[in-house]
Design a protein around this motif. Structure first.
Motif, PDB file in Angstrom:
ATOM      1  N   LEU A  96      11.049  11.294   7.780  1.00  0.00           N
ATOM      2  CA  LEU A  96       9.630  11.636   7.685  1.00  0.00           C
ATOM      3  C   LEU A  96       9.333  12.388   6.395  1.00  0.00           C
ATOM      4  CD1 LEU A  96       8.973  12.749  11.369  1.00  0.00           C
ATOM      5  CD2 LEU A  96       8.426  10.538  10.308  1.00  0.00           C
ATOM      6  N   TYR A  97      10.223  13.292   6.006  1.00  0.00           N
ATOM      7  CA  TYR A  97      10.035  14.024   4.753  1.00  0.00           C
ATOM      8  C   TYR A  97      10.047  13.065   3.566  1.00  0.00           C
ATOM      9  CZ  TYR A  97      11.683  17.916   7.717  1.00  0.00           C
ATOM     10  OH  TYR A  97      11.872  18.826   8.720  1.00  0.00           O
ATOM     11  N   VAL A  98      10.991  12.118   3.575  1.00  0.00           N
ATOM     12  CA  VAL A  98      11.095  11.156   2.482  1.00  0.00           C
ATOM     13  C   VAL A  98       9.827  10.302   2.405  1.00  0.00           C
ATOM     14  CG1 VAL A  98      12.323   9.084   1.684  1.00  0.00           C
ATOM     15  CG2 VAL A  98      13.614  11.087   2.436  1.00  0.00           C
ATOM     16  N   ARG A 103       4.791   8.863  -0.392  1.00  0.00           N
ATOM     17  CA  ARG A 103       3.332   8.669  -0.400  1.00  0.00           C
ATOM     18  C   ARG A 103       2.684   9.566  -1.452  1.00  0.00           C
ATOM     19  NH1 ARG A 103       0.796   6.329   3.973  1.00  0.00           N
ATOM     20  NH2 ARG A 103      -0.876   7.870   3.931  1.00  0.00           N
ATOM     21  N   LYS A 104       3.122  10.804  -1.521  1.00  0.00           N
ATOM     22  CA  LYS A 104       2.560  11.723  -2.512  1.00  0.00           C
ATOM     23  C   LYS A 104       2.895  11.264  -3.928  1.00  0.00           C
ATOM     24  CE  LYS A 104       2.466  15.609   0.621  1.00  0.00           C
ATOM     25  NZ  LYS A 104       3.042  16.848   1.055  1.00  0.00           N
ATOM     26  N   TYR A 105       4.119  10.781  -4.114  1.00  0.00           N
ATOM     27  CA  TYR A 105       4.527  10.287  -5.429  1.00  0.00           C
ATOM     28  C   TYR A 105       3.691   9.073  -5.831  1.00  0.00           C
ATOM     29  CZ  TYR A 105       7.383   8.525  -9.233  1.00  0.00           C
ATOM     30  OH  TYR A 105       7.815   8.076 -10.443  1.00  0.00           O
ATOM     31  N   ARG A 106       3.495   8.139  -4.875  1.00  0.00           N
ATOM     32  CA  ARG A 106       2.651   6.969  -5.153  1.00  0.00           C
ATOM     33  C   ARG A 106       1.252   7.392  -5.572  1.00  0.00           C
ATOM     34  NH1 ARG A 106       4.059   4.823   0.073  1.00  0.00           N
ATOM     35  NH2 ARG A 106       6.087   3.901  -0.165  1.00  0.00           N
ATOM     36  N   LEU A 107       0.692   8.367  -4.853  1.00  0.00           N
ATOM     37  CA  LEU A 107      -0.657   8.825  -5.171  1.00  0.00           C
ATOM     38  C   LEU A 107      -0.716   9.417  -6.572  1.00  0.00           C
ATOM     39  CD1 LEU A 107      -3.552   9.252  -4.220  1.00  0.00           C
ATOM     40  CD2 LEU A 107      -2.849  11.440  -3.260  1.00  0.00           C
ATOM     41  N   THR A 109       1.334   8.808  -9.112  1.00  0.00           N
ATOM     42  CA  THR A 109       1.675   7.880 -10.188  1.00  0.00           C
ATOM     43  C   THR A 109       0.772   6.655 -10.259  1.00  0.00           C
ATOM     44  OG1 THR A 109       3.316   6.765  -8.796  1.00  0.00           O
ATOM     45  CG2 THR A 109       4.098   8.556 -10.227  1.00  0.00           C
ATOM     46  N   THR A 110       0.171   6.263  -9.135  1.00  0.00           N
ATOM     47  CA  THR A 110      -0.644   5.039  -9.129  1.00  0.00           C
ATOM     48  C   THR A 110      -2.076   5.281  -8.695  1.00  0.00           C
ATOM     49  OG1 THR A 110      -0.141   4.432  -6.840  1.00  0.00           O
ATOM     50  CG2 THR A 110       1.401   3.672  -8.555  1.00  0.00           C
ATOM     51  N   GLY A 111      -2.358   6.446  -8.146  1.00  0.00           N
ATOM     52  CA  GLY A 111      -3.700   6.739  -7.655  1.00  0.00           C
ATOM     53  C   GLY A 111      -3.976   6.155  -6.290  1.00  0.00           C
ATOM     54  N   THR A 112      -2.953   5.577  -5.654  1.00  0.00           N
ATOM     55  CA  THR A 112      -3.134   5.002  -4.318  1.00  0.00           C
ATOM     56  C   THR A 112      -1.925   5.321  -3.449  1.00  0.00           C
ATOM     57  OG1 THR A 112      -3.516   2.977  -3.051  1.00  0.00           O
ATOM     58  CG2 THR A 112      -2.150   2.774  -5.021  1.00  0.00           C
ATOM     59  N   MET A 113      -2.137   5.317  -2.144  1.00  0.00           N
ATOM     60  CA  MET A 113      -1.034   5.542  -1.202  1.00  0.00           C
ATOM     61  C   MET A 113      -0.411   4.219  -0.781  1.00  0.00           C
ATOM     62  SD  MET A 113      -0.672   8.779  -0.048  1.00  0.00           S
ATOM     63  CE  MET A 113      -1.530  10.260   0.410  1.00  0.00           C
ATOM     64  N   LYS A 114      -0.943   3.091  -1.272  1.00  0.00           N
ATOM     65  CA  LYS A 114      -0.445   1.775  -0.865  1.00  0.00           C
ATOM     66  C   LYS A 114       1.005   1.594  -1.292  1.00  0.00           C
ATOM     67  CE  LYS A 114      -4.859  -0.565  -0.851  1.00  0.00           C
ATOM     68  NZ  LYS A 114      -5.651  -1.652  -1.425  1.00  0.00           N
ATOM     69  N   GLU A 115       1.707   0.801  -0.475  1.00  0.00           N
ATOM     70  CA  GLU A 115       3.093   0.474  -0.754  1.00  0.00           C
ATOM     71  C   GLU A 115       3.188  -0.269  -2.084  1.00  0.00           C
ATOM     72  OE1 GLU A 115       7.030   0.652   0.527  1.00  0.00           O
ATOM     73  OE2 GLU A 115       5.361   1.246   1.782  1.00  0.00           O
ATOM     74  N   ILE A 116       4.152   0.077  -2.885  1.00  0.00           N
ATOM     75  CA  ILE A 116       4.381  -0.584  -4.161  1.00  0.00           C
ATOM     76  C   ILE A 116       5.487  -1.613  -3.949  1.00  0.00           C
ATOM     77  CG2 ILE A 116       5.159  -0.291  -6.544  1.00  0.00           C
ATOM     78  CD1 ILE A 116       4.139   2.614  -6.341  1.00  0.00           C
ATOM     79  N   GLU A 117       5.261  -2.847  -4.362  1.00  0.00           N
ATOM     80  CA  GLU A 117       6.295  -3.869  -4.230  1.00  0.00           C
ATOM     81  C   GLU A 117       7.372  -3.652  -5.268  1.00  0.00           C
ATOM     82  OE1 GLU A 117       5.283  -7.940  -3.672  1.00  0.00           O
ATOM     83  OE2 GLU A 117       3.344  -7.416  -2.802  1.00  0.00           O
ATOM     84  N   LEU A 118       8.602  -3.733  -4.846  1.00  0.00           N
ATOM     85  CA  LEU A 118       9.728  -3.558  -5.754  1.00  0.00           C
ATOM     86  C   LEU A 118      10.211  -4.871  -6.300  1.00  0.00           C
ATOM     87  CD1 LEU A 118      11.697  -0.860  -3.754  1.00  0.00           C
ATOM     88  CD2 LEU A 118      10.123  -0.516  -5.632  1.00  0.00           C
TER      89      LEU A 118
END
Length: 118
Positions: A96-98, A103-107, A109-118
């Motif tokens: 849960l911490y990870v 989610r915070k990192y995505r927000l 770096t990308t401005g969104t909480m959406k999943e980033i495709e790898l």
């Protein structure tokens, strides 16, 4: 017998004698303490600050646990299943911490909480 060889022997014993793993867990704790003492040795004037920080964190966490529960990790009142339950719950919390940090990192770096495709 080297510490690593002791650890390998205990792991083998653990696999064969699963019902007696409380003994093995105690021995693994002893080896862990030996390894921590060995880490404290200064090698050619170099010290690993990351390792030192983690060791200090363990010591502080231990002190807090002793203060809070009045017991050390050497306690005898928990069964193997109790220890496994505690471990499982801690690992669930860790995931849960990870996820929260991702989610915070995505927000950030990308401005969104959406999943980033790898």
């Amino acid at each position: 017998m080297t510490t690593i060889k002791k650890l390998q022997t205990l792991i083998e014993h653990f696999e064969v004698c699963l019902p007696h793993n409380v003994f093995v867990l105690h021995k693994l704790q002893e080896i862990q303490e030996e390894l921590i003492e060995q880490i404290d040795v200064d090698t050619k004037g170099l010290q690993d600050k990351v390792v030192e920080t983690v060791i200090e964190s363990y010591k502080k966490r231990s002190a807090l646990g002793i203060e809070k529960y009045g017991k050390t990790m050497e306690r005898e009142d928990l069964s193997t299943l109790d220890w496994l339950q505690h471990f499982q719950e801690e690992m669930m919390d860790a995931t849960l911490y990870v996820e929260s940090l991702k989610r915070k990192y995505r927000l950030l770096t990308t401005g969104t909480m959406k999943e980033i495709e790898l």
